[in-house]
Write an enzyme that holds these catalytic residues in place. Structure first.
Site, PDB file in Angstrom:
ATOM      1  N   LEU A  73       0.823  -1.217   0.000  1.00 24.68           N
ATOM      2  CA  LEU A  73       0.000   0.000   0.000  1.00 24.68           C
ATOM      3  C   LEU A  73       0.857   1.267   0.000  1.00 24.68           C
ATOM      4  O   LEU A  73       0.350   2.369  -0.120  1.00 24.68           O
ATOM      5  CB  LEU A  73      -0.960  -0.002   1.189  1.00 24.68           C
ATOM      6  N   ARG A  74       2.174   1.089   0.188  1.00 24.97           N
ATOM      7  CA  ARG A  74       3.183   2.156  -0.010  1.00 24.97           C
ATOM      8  C   ARG A  74       3.197   3.269   1.030  1.00 24.97           C
ATOM      9  O   ARG A  74       4.013   4.183   0.907  1.00 24.97           O
ATOM     10  CB  ARG A  74       3.053   2.793  -1.398  1.00 24.97           C
ATOM     11  N   HIS A 188       9.959 -14.167   1.523  1.00 29.34           N
ATOM     12  CA  HIS A 188      10.185 -13.870   0.101  1.00 29.34           C
ATOM     13  C   HIS A 188      11.386 -14.752  -0.277  1.00 29.34           C
ATOM     14  O   HIS A 188      12.528 -14.427   0.052  1.00 29.34           O
ATOM     15  CB  HIS A 188      10.487 -12.376  -0.035  1.00 29.34           C
ATOM     16  N   ASP A 321       0.147  -9.658  -4.642  1.00 30.10           N
ATOM     17  CA  ASP A 321       1.429  -8.944  -4.642  1.00 30.10           C
ATOM     18  C   ASP A 321       1.270  -7.606  -5.379  1.00 30.10           C
ATOM     19  O   ASP A 321       2.169  -7.186  -6.119  1.00 30.10           O
ATOM     20  CB  ASP A 321       2.556  -9.788  -5.263  1.00 30.10           C
ATOM     21  N   HIS A 325       3.838   1.134  -8.877  1.00 26.93           N
ATOM     22  CA  HIS A 325       5.016   1.984  -9.103  1.00 26.93           C
ATOM     23  C   HIS A 325       4.620   3.108 -10.054  1.00 26.93           C
ATOM     24  O   HIS A 325       3.769   2.923 -10.929  1.00 26.93           O
ATOM     25  CB  HIS A 325       6.157   1.183  -9.736  1.00 26.93           C
ATOM     26  N   PHE A 339      10.732  -3.500  -9.879  1.00 25.87           N
ATOM     27  CA  PHE A 339      10.032  -4.787  -9.906  1.00 25.87           C
ATOM     28  C   PHE A 339       8.608  -4.585  -9.390  1.00 25.87           C
ATOM     29  O   PHE A 339       8.426  -3.969  -8.342  1.00 25.87           O
ATOM     30  CB  PHE A 339      10.721  -5.783  -8.959  1.00 25.87           C
TER      31      PHE A 339
END
Ligand code: DOR
Ligand code: ZN
Length: 442
Positions: A73-74, A188, A321, A325, A339
């Site tokens: 969610l940044r 990960h 996921d 960006h 990515f």
């Protein structure tokens, strides 16, 4: 959590076909929601209680609210890519009533204060947000965070997503502490010693494009090691994020077999993304950065193994996921591009179009992968099923509706999707969180 605005009142969802895998229901049912909870579920026209509002669900599937175990969610710190408000609006449009937020923000979510900040009503979330806290301080992989404090603040799991927990002793300590607290450790899985400067999967396409490739072994080796560790620790909980290779699936199967033996009581679970069950490394085409993510798109045999594992129950959840960006981070040379791709608004459509229609996976299984499956992975209580008394989180969709996805119209602040212009069958019609309609298709 969703902000407490007006009282939700009552809502009758009438005439729909309920698929609730946890409750073993796949039949026409009416659903009554009252005061934010499921009040009653009954065959058509058999409900006793009345309602303030009605939702006509004729011809539609009614399901427990979808849960996404893996979104970015940044916030804090990267609100030019996404905010909790825009990311959860995208989630609602994608039928998700709950999302689990990864901690690879700026700063990293590695304290109770940041976990609480994420959950604060001022963030403007329109669906439930469950924070995943960093497993190590600043996700540097060196020293564990205070799991107990983070859990008390509301973290449902720990992870250094974006990076692996590479050091074996740190991973062992994380699984041990997770076992004590019944907290899943989300890995990960990438041996970054093998993937330095790599930007896609290692195979004929990376060779043709002259790009350094990530081997499938870089993923599988870590999953293999982690399953071994988990099997040495009673009650440990290992969750493999965005699994993408056939060999990693073999390790997960080995881990799951352990559950049934008296000696080993670890829980090994995994998630798969829509892009990994849909696309291949060759779809990168001529350096299209909207097909660049980590783990990368893999080979046809990896995708085939994933499809088998989705059908046979090895995979516990579909997770997006969702990795927004900005344009300037994607419209650069392939090797320099960020990515990640967005995914919240296309997940169900891809599952129905690819898994159900093309690969004949039953809708009941698909709904399970979005509901009961993920609820179990993170023990999200009273969610993932519409049993009486559970939270009134509902996803309503039309499995036959044809539509075209337009990136320019999506709710996410970022548009880095490989699916712009794709034609889908299967569309979210309404999303209900705590008894309130937070999204309705126009
Ligand atoms: O593609 C990815 N993007 N993979 C990750 O693991 C992290 C994510 C991001 O944060 O952008
Ligand atoms: Zn990741």
């Amino acid at each position: 959590m969703t902000s407490a605005k007006s009282k939700p009142g009552s809502l009758l969802i009438k005439g729909g076909h309920l698929i609730d895998p946890a409750a073993k229901i796949n039949a026409p049912m009416d659903v009554l929601l009252r005061d934010g909870r499921v009040a009653e579920v009954a065959p058509p026209n058999k409900l006793r209680g009345g309602a303030d509002e009605k939702f006509d669900a004729r011809g539609l599937i009614v399901a427990p609210g979808f849960i996404d175990l893996h979104v970015h969610l940044r916030e804090p710190g990267q609100s030019y890519k996404e905010t909790i408000a825009t990311g959860t609006a995208a989630a609602a449009a994608g039928g998700f009533t709950s999302v689990c937020a990864m901690p690879n923000t700026a700063p990293v979510v590695d304290t109770a204060e940041w976990v609480a900040w994420l959950r604060h009503p001022e963030r403007g979330a329109v669906v439930n947000v469950f924070p995943i806290a960093a497993a190590t301080r600043s996700s540097r992989g060196a020293a564990l965070t205070d799991f107990a404090v983070l859990q008390r603040a509301g973290a449902v799991a720990v992870s250094d997503d974006g990076k692996p927990i590479l050091d074996e002793e740190i991973m062992r300590a994380a699984l041990r502490l997770g076992a004590e607290l019944n907290l899943p450790v989300v890995q990960h899985a990438e041996d970054t010693r093998l993937t330095e400067h790599c930007s896609m999967h290692e195979g004929p396409t990376s060779f043709r494009l002259g790009l350094r490739g990530m081997s499938a072994a870089a993923e599988a080796n870590i999953v293999d090691r982690d399953v071994n560790l988990a099997q040495q620790i009673r009650e440990s909980r290992l969750h493999v994020a965005h699994l993408s290779t056939s060999d990693a699936l073999k390790a997960v199967r080995r881990g799951k077999r352990g559950i049934h033996s008296a000696r080993v009581t670890c829980r090994v679970t995994c998630e798969v993304t829509p892009h990994h069950f849909t696309l291949l490394d060759e779809d990168v085409g001529e350096y299209n950065t909207n097909f660049k993510m980590n783990p990368p798109l893999r080979s046809a045999s990896d995708r085939e193994a994933i499809l088998v594992a989705l059908a046979d129950g090895t995979v516990d959840a579909i997770a997006t996921d969702h990795a927004p960006h900005a344009t300037h981070e994607k419209q650069v040379e392939f090797e320099r591009a960020a990515f990640g791709i967005t995914g919240l608004e296309t997940a169900l459509a891809l599952a129905i179009t690819k898994l159900h229609r093309e690969h004949k996976i039953p809708l009941t299984r698909i709904v399970e992968l979005f509901t009961a499956g993920p609820a179990r992975v993170f023990d999200l209580r009273s969610r993932g099923s519409l049993a009486r008394g559970n939270f009134a989180d509902v996803t309503i969709f039309d499995p036959k509706k044809r539509w075209t996805f337009e990136a320019a119209k999506c709710r996410s602040l970022s548009h880095n999707t490989p699916f712009d212009g794709w034609q889908f069958t299967g569309k979210v019609i309404a999303t209900i969180v705590g008894g309130r309609v937070v999204y309705r298709a126009d």
